[in-house]
Design an enzyme around this catalytic site. Structure first.
Site, PDB file in Angstrom:
ATOM      1  CG  ASN A  23      22.173  36.485  43.291  1.00 53.20           C
ATOM      2  OD1 ASN A  23      22.627  35.707  44.217  1.00 53.20           O
ATOM      3  ND2 ASN A  23      22.371  36.183  42.108  1.00 53.20           N
ATOM      4  NE  ARG A  34      35.820  31.070  61.278  1.00 51.27           N
ATOM      5  CZ  ARG A  34      35.939  31.907  62.557  1.00 51.27           C
ATOM      6  NH1 ARG A  34      35.986  33.190  62.266  1.00 51.27           N
ATOM      7  NH2 ARG A  34      36.035  31.446  63.774  1.00 51.27           N
ATOM      8  CG  HIS A  59      24.710  31.627  39.301  1.00 54.43           C
ATOM      9  ND1 HIS A  59      24.842  32.623  38.198  1.00 54.43           N
ATOM     10  CD2 HIS A  59      25.435  30.585  38.772  1.00 54.43           C
ATOM     11  CE1 HIS A  59      25.436  32.015  37.130  1.00 54.43           C
ATOM     12  NE2 HIS A  59      25.874  30.621  37.691  1.00 54.43           N
ATOM     13  NE  ARG A  61      29.531  31.216  38.655  1.00 53.87           N
ATOM     14  CZ  ARG A  61      29.090  32.233  38.973  1.00 53.87           C
ATOM     15  NH1 ARG A  61      28.565  32.457  40.071  1.00 53.87           N
ATOM     16  NH2 ARG A  61      28.954  33.191  37.992  1.00 53.87           N
ATOM     17  CG  HIS A  66      28.482  31.800  45.339  1.00 51.46           C
ATOM     18  ND1 HIS A  66      27.570  30.889  44.797  1.00 51.46           N
ATOM     19  CD2 HIS A  66      29.400  32.384  44.694  1.00 51.46           C
ATOM     20  CE1 HIS A  66      27.798  31.333  43.275  1.00 51.46           C
ATOM     21  NE2 HIS A  66      28.888  32.178  43.196  1.00 51.46           N
ATOM     22  CD  GLU A  90      20.829  34.599  38.060  1.00 59.69           C
ATOM     23  OE1 GLU A  90      20.171  35.593  37.667  1.00 59.69           O
ATOM     24  OE2 GLU A  90      22.141  34.678  38.328  1.00 59.69           O
ATOM     25  CB  THR A 125      31.224  37.508  38.054  1.00 59.32           C
ATOM     26  OG1 THR A 125      29.755  37.569  38.198  1.00 59.32           O
ATOM     27  CG2 THR A 125      31.689  38.366  37.459  1.00 59.32           C
ATOM     28  CG  HIS A 216      26.341  41.242  36.161  1.00 61.66           C
ATOM     29  ND1 HIS A 216      27.637  41.907  36.433  1.00 61.66           N
ATOM     30  CD2 HIS A 216      26.580  39.926  36.418  1.00 61.66           C
ATOM     31  CE1 HIS A 216      28.473  41.121  36.630  1.00 61.66           C
ATOM     32  NE2 HIS A 216      28.012  39.965  36.621  1.00 61.66           N
ATOM     33  CG  ASP A 217      28.222  45.066  38.180  1.00 57.96           C
ATOM     34  OD1 ASP A 217      28.210  44.383  39.172  1.00 57.96           O
ATOM     35  OD2 ASP A 217      29.263  44.899  37.387  1.00 57.96           O
ATOM     36  N   GLY A 239      22.317  41.129  43.453  1.00 58.32           N
ATOM     37  CA  GLY A 239      22.848  40.490  44.658  1.00 58.32           C
ATOM     38  C   GLY A 239      23.987  41.265  45.061  1.00 58.32           C
ATOM     39  CG  HIS A 240      28.721  42.614  44.384  1.00 57.69           C
ATOM     40  ND1 HIS A 240      29.642  41.806  44.900  1.00 57.69           N
ATOM     41  CD2 HIS A 240      29.281  43.777  44.506  1.00 57.69           C
ATOM     42  CE1 HIS A 240      30.790  42.517  45.499  1.00 57.69           C
ATOM     43  NE2 HIS A 240      30.568  43.755  45.052  1.00 57.69           N
TER      44      HIS A 240
END
Length: 269
Positions: A23, A34, A59, A61, A66, A90, A125, A216-217, A239-240
């Site tokens: 992700n 920027r 994902h 939104r 992002h 997603e 999130t 997720h995490d 992702g994160h």
């Protein structure tokens, strides 16, 4: 573009190793601070694919905090050069997800999986799965619409064994387990209880031929143990943590280390 009128037939969960879909939302988040178009979202995806990732996830939104609309189409165009890898979008199908699904099809661009996520427009999130039977009837026609274009549907779900049959009944091909509860419990006494909950939900899904994804995490510390305990996970979307690791290690080294974590969960007989 997949043109069949039914989604791709997935292999039995025991037939292949877990795929890694990266992700890249957080790459876009950094870029958006920027007006220089760096770091490049498409270059990040390409480097992850070159390192061995089997898919790319975004994902987008509605507020474009992002991933932006242009990113979706540029990434889909990139994925045409990677026919053995998958593009997964997603999002909430009652917000902007279905627009992307329709437009990608109209442009002849690849889309392999839509993951329906019940997040609100202002939500920080994703933090919960769909609720059944409450969400069933409104999801059913949207799932049929995605299927009509030959695209797989995965539903973002909490690990509730009895909910798996209801997800299957509305037409889902897979569920993506929301794994924050496991990640939160990983370093404490509740870890094994959390793993057992996910394991039971996965077994309930497999019993009715419902594929299992997860995300997720998940990170390099907790991923291997999760995959060892939860049977037949077809794909993890990360992702994160992965992008955070890439800031230190680089994309290639990071993706390869996540693939190592997956390999360690599948020992050679």
């Amino acid at each position: 573009m997949i043109t069949a009128q039914t989604p791709q037939k997935q292999l039995p969960s025991s037939a292949k190793k877990t795929a890694l879909s990266v992700n890249i939302n957080k790459v876009a988040l950094l870029r958006n601070t920027r007006h220089l178009d760096i770091p490049s979202v498409t270059r990040a995806a390409e480097l992850c694919l070159l390192a061995g990732a089997q898919g790319i996830t975004v994902h987008p939104r509605p507020d474009e905090r992002h991933i932006r609309a242009d990113d979706v189409y540029e990434l889909a165009a990139l994925m045409k050069d990677w026919p053995h890898c998958e593009f997964n979008i997603e999002g909430n199908p009652f917000h902007n997800l279905m627009d992307f699904e329709r437009n990608l099809s109209a442009r002849g661009l690849p889309l392999h999986q839509c993951t329906f996520v019940p997040d609100s427009e202002s939500q920080f999130t994703s933090d919960h799965g769909w609720t059944f039977p409450d969400d069933a009837e409104r999801l059913r026609p949207l799932i049929e619409q995605v299927h009509s274009r030959g695209v797989r549907v995965s539903l973002f779900m909490d690990p509730i064994p009895e909910a798996m049959a209801m997800a299957k009944a509305v037409g889902a091909d897979r569920v993506e387990f929301y794994t924050e509860s496991y990640a939160r419990a990983w370093s404490g006494k509740e870890k094994h209880k959390a793993l057992e909950q996910f394991s039971q939900a996965a077994r309930a899904a497999h019993a009715i031929d419902l594929g299992v994804n997860a995300g997720h995490d998940l990170n390099r510390d907790n991923l291997t143990e999760f995959l060892r305990a939860v049977p037949g996970v077809l794909e993890v979307s990360i992702g994160h943590a992965l992008i955070a690791d890439a800031l230190e290690l680089g994309y290639a080294a990071t993706v390869k280390d996540y693939l190592r974590c997956i390999d360690e969960a599948f020992p050679v007989a």
